[in-house]
Write a protein that holds these residues in place. Structure first.
Motif, PDB file in Angstrom:
ATOM      1  N   ALA A 189       2.497 -12.473   4.303  1.00 35.03           N
ATOM      2  CA  ALA A 189       1.156 -12.101   3.851  1.00 35.03           C
ATOM      3  C   ALA A 189       0.886 -12.677   2.468  1.00 35.03           C
ATOM      4  O   ALA A 189       1.803 -13.123   1.766  1.00 35.03           O
ATOM      5  CB  ALA A 189       1.008 -10.579   3.825  1.00 35.03           C
ATOM      6  N   TYR A 190      -0.400 -12.651   2.092  1.00 36.09           N
ATOM      7  CA  TYR A 190      -0.845 -13.047   0.763  1.00 36.09           C
ATOM      8  C   TYR A 190      -1.626 -11.896   0.140  1.00 36.09           C
ATOM      9  O   TYR A 190      -2.298 -11.144   0.846  1.00 36.09           O
ATOM     10  CB  TYR A 190      -1.736 -14.288   0.824  1.00 36.09           C
ATOM     11  N   VAL A 191      -1.551 -11.796  -1.177  1.00 38.76           N
ATOM     12  CA  VAL A 191      -2.290 -10.765  -1.908  1.00 38.76           C
ATOM     13  C   VAL A 191      -3.746 -11.202  -2.076  1.00 38.76           C
ATOM     14  O   VAL A 191      -4.018 -12.305  -2.564  1.00 38.76           O
ATOM     15  CB  VAL A 191      -1.662 -10.510  -3.292  1.00 38.76           C
ATOM     16  N   LEU A 192      -4.667 -10.339  -1.688  1.00 38.95           N
ATOM     17  CA  LEU A 192      -6.091 -10.573  -1.928  1.00 38.95           C
ATOM     18  C   LEU A 192      -6.590  -9.843  -3.167  1.00 38.95           C
ATOM     19  O   LEU A 192      -7.456 -10.336  -3.888  1.00 38.95           O
ATOM     20  CB  LEU A 192      -6.915 -10.121  -0.722  1.00 38.95           C
ATOM     21  N   HIS A 193      -6.048  -8.655  -3.416  1.00 38.75           N
ATOM     22  CA  HIS A 193      -6.543  -7.812  -4.506  1.00 38.75           C
ATOM     23  C   HIS A 193      -5.466  -6.798  -4.862  1.00 38.75           C
ATOM     24  O   HIS A 193      -4.720  -6.347  -3.991  1.00 38.75           O
ATOM     25  CB  HIS A 193      -7.819  -7.096  -4.062  1.00 38.75           C
ATOM     26  N   SER A 194      -5.383  -6.453  -6.138  1.00 41.84           N
ATOM     27  CA  SER A 194      -4.391  -5.479  -6.582  1.00 41.84           C
ATOM     28  C   SER A 194      -4.948  -4.661  -7.733  1.00 41.84           C
ATOM     29  O   SER A 194      -5.667  -5.197  -8.589  1.00 41.84           O
ATOM     30  CB  SER A 194      -3.113  -6.198  -7.034  1.00 41.84           C
ATOM     31  N   ARG A 195      -4.638  -3.369  -7.748  1.00 41.23           N
ATOM     32  CA  ARG A 195      -5.036  -2.511  -8.864  1.00 41.23           C
ATOM     33  C   ARG A 195      -3.998  -1.418  -9.067  1.00 41.23           C
ATOM     34  O   ARG A 195      -3.253  -1.069  -8.135  1.00 41.23           O
ATOM     35  CB  ARG A 195      -6.410  -1.896  -8.624  1.00 41.23           C
ATOM     36  N   PRO A 196      -3.894  -0.880 -10.294  1.00 36.23           N
ATOM     37  CA  PRO A 196      -2.897   0.173 -10.568  1.00 36.23           C
ATOM     38  C   PRO A 196      -3.117   1.395  -9.677  1.00 36.23           C
ATOM     39  O   PRO A 196      -4.251   1.731  -9.331  1.00 36.23           O
ATOM     40  CB  PRO A 196      -3.128   0.505 -12.042  1.00 36.23           C
TER      41      PRO A 196
END
Length: 261
Positions: free
Chosen positions: A7-14
């Protein structure tokens, strides 16, 4: 059931004190959310957090449960592929991530679209070795290619074979575009200035993007701006009124023309 996917990261947040809530994209699972624990607060955590940067393949595993909307990963490791995008090529990559993040339905498989995304990242990475003027033009081609395939993958594509009266698109004619409806030949009786006018030649070039490999595409310079506006109008009903954040990274007013839709 144990699930293992790339998979690939599209979005990340704490998320909470030391975790992250990450939206990922894989061929089998499509867009899905996962909690990744222990990514803040220690040196080891920072090394793990580095895996959450965009444009790098990850190898994931988790226990799949029925009606599970939020995955808790067992393992996360770096995969074999990493695309080091910089400058405007990175912005183009972030733009594609934002489209996927905002438009994909969750937990729906998109095998072909996942491959298109991988091809786009590879192509953008290769463009960084081109002269700036060539690089910028080919970036625009690549984004139109991806936008069109994304719309088709979501079931929102339009007919580029025929106009709305079921007549073949002709290169010598000019057409009006009616969002969510199609194309109509421009005549004295159908010359509404409120709708985009598009040369038939540009529509035929756009149609070629559905069959050509990304490395083989070439759009005529006179068509680039028109096709950017066309794809922007086609995406707008599904994106809503919220601006595209990737465009702001270019330091431009979102209303000003650029390669992003």
């Amino acid at each position: 059931m144990l699930v293992e996917q790339s998979a690939y990261v599209l979005h990340s947040r704490p998320y909470k004190e030391t975790s992250a809530l990450v939206t990922l994209f894989s061929a089998e699972q499509g867009k899905f959310n996962a909690i990744i624990r222990s990514v803040r607060g220690s040196k080891k955590a920072h090394l793990k957090a580095a895996l959450l940067q965009p444009f790098q393949q990850l190898q994931l595993s988790w226990r799949q449960k029925a009606h599970q909307d939020l995955v808790s990963l067992n393992t996360i490791e770096s995969g074999d592929l990493r695309f080091p995008l910089h400058g405007e090529t990175a912005v183009c990559g972030l733009y594609s991530n934002e489209l996927l993040y905002r438009l994909l339905y969750p937990n729906v498989s998109y095998d072909n679209l996942f491959q298109d995304y991988c091809d786009l990242l590879y192509y953008l990475a290769q463009l960084q070795f081109e002269e700036v003027s060539i690089q910028q033009r080919k970036q625009a081609w690549a984004l139109r290619w991806f936008e069109l395939r994304l719309l088709n993958g979501l079931g929102h594509g339009f007919n580029l074979e025929q106009d709305c009266h079921h007549q073949p698109i002709e290169a010598s004619r000019t057409y009006l575009f009616y969002p969510e409806y199609g194309f109509e030949v421009l005549t004295d009786f159908a010359a509404d200035q409120a709708f985009l006018q598009i040369p038939g030649e540009c529509l035929l070039q756009l149609r070629s993007l559905l069959t050509e490999d990304l490395s083989a595409i070439e759009l005529g310079v006179p068509c680039l701006k028109t096709l950017r506006v066309l794809m922007s109008q086609s995406l707008q009903p599904y994106l809503g009124d919220r601006p595209i954040q990737a465009r702001l990274l270019l330091g431009r007013n979102p209303s000003q023309p650029d390669k992003l839709s």
